[in-house]
Design an enzyme around this catalytic site. Sequence first.
Site, PDB file in Angstrom:
ATOM      1  CD  GLU A  44     -26.960 -15.563   9.649  1.00  0.00           C
ATOM      2  OE1 GLU A  44     -26.547 -14.381   9.646  1.00  0.00           O
ATOM      3  OE2 GLU A  44     -26.293 -16.493  10.131  1.00  0.00           O
ATOM      4  CE1 TYR A 127     -22.826 -12.890   6.816  1.00  0.00           C
ATOM      5  CE2 TYR A 127     -25.104 -12.247   7.244  1.00  0.00           C
ATOM      6  CZ  TYR A 127     -23.945 -12.904   7.619  1.00  0.00           C
ATOM      7  OH  TYR A 127     -23.933 -13.598   8.788  1.00  0.00           O
ATOM      8  CG  ASP A 145     -19.625 -10.640   8.849  1.00  0.00           C
ATOM      9  OD1 ASP A 145     -18.405 -10.931   8.706  1.00  0.00           O
ATOM     10  OD2 ASP A 145     -20.265 -10.986   9.853  1.00  0.00           O
TER      11      ASP A 145
HETATM   12  N1  ADE Z   1     -23.227 -13.012  12.559  1.00  0.00           N
HETATM   13  C1  ADE Z   1     -24.342 -13.185  11.841  1.00  0.00           C
HETATM   14  N2  ADE Z   1     -24.641 -14.470  11.733  1.00  0.00           N
HETATM   15  C2  ADE Z   1     -23.686 -15.146  12.406  1.00  0.00           C
HETATM   16  C3  ADE Z   1     -23.447 -16.506  12.648  1.00  0.00           C
HETATM   17  N3  ADE Z   1     -24.260 -17.429  12.160  1.00  0.00           N
HETATM   18  N4  ADE Z   1     -22.356 -16.830  13.339  1.00  0.00           N
HETATM   19  C4  ADE Z   1     -21.554 -15.862  13.807  1.00  0.00           C
HETATM   20  N5  ADE Z   1     -21.736 -14.576  13.639  1.00  0.00           N
HETATM   21  C5  ADE Z   1     -22.795 -14.202  12.932  1.00  0.00           C
END
Ligand code: ADE
Length: 325
Positions: A44, A127, A145
């Site tokens: 993440e 987030y 997001d």
């Molecule tokens: N963008 C950031 N983390 C994500 C995730 N786990 N799945 C899809 N898009 C993402």
Amino acid sequence: MDSRTLYIRRLPQLRRALLRWYDDNQRDLPWRGTRDPYSIWVSEIMLQQTRVAAVLPRYGKFLRRFPSVEKLASARLSSVLAEWSGLGYYRRARNLHAAARVITRELAGSFPTHSDQWRKLPGIGRYTASAIASIAFNEPIAVLDGNVERVLRRLLHRSTAADSWNAAQQLLDRERPGDFNQAIMELGATICVPGEPSCARCPIRTFCGTRGRGQSQSRKARQIKASISIALATKGGSVLLVQRGVRESLMSGMWELPILNHSISNEEVLFRVRHSITVTDYVVSVIARSEVNTESGRWISRRKVHKLPLTGLTKKILRKANLIK
Ligand code: ADE
């Protein structure tokens, strides 16, 4: 922040359709299929401001170099920054390293299990905390997001992103919050893309307020019609009401009549009321019921109903039914 209840018909069906699509169509990404908080946290952080394609060649390499939070914490900052080289936004690497030290030194190596605790760590905003806690620990908390925001704006036919955290939270599947969060992000990244979305391939197009019609319509054209059914169950001198969850940031703790998620026939309709919420004009069918299958319903004496905090629509219906003044 305004307060609007998310009246989407067939919400459970929408959740199911999106999850099924995700189960069958998700991209095979290395941070999927694990519940390991360390791997999920690293993914993440790397994915902040960085495209999946740019993260892919670096993610596995980083985890091999720093395979655990302890290894990361005991590394020199300079070697973490070196491993981050080329990914940009180096503050992320500094924060990752600082947070690893907090986890090992102050939390005895145990990862927080709740989003509120994650947020206290360096580099973790709302987030990221929600993403990690929902994916790794199944906390029923929604993410928002840019992708999710776009999906919500189209789905709910809203022109602004106001109140999107609340909408996302109401939409969330509470059984599979981590998968649901990733599913809606995946939808935004692959189908409900900016510009021309691929509506024909969208698993939730039948629930969608815009279906690719985009944002360029007049206000009048944007006004959409929707219908919902609400149960009015009375027994003796009492009426069945449901209290909105305390975790629901929208109208939390307020009381409302149960929403029916299945279709109803015309003969069942006691009366109809209209209720407008910004771009949506609802026709609300009120159905008389002797019982409703709700987990959280409570029979409230008619004498006490007016003392409860009721949603606007609930008040409208109860007045029309002469149950309150
Ligand atoms: N963008 C950031 N983390 C994500 C995730 N786990 N799945 C899809 N898009 C993402």
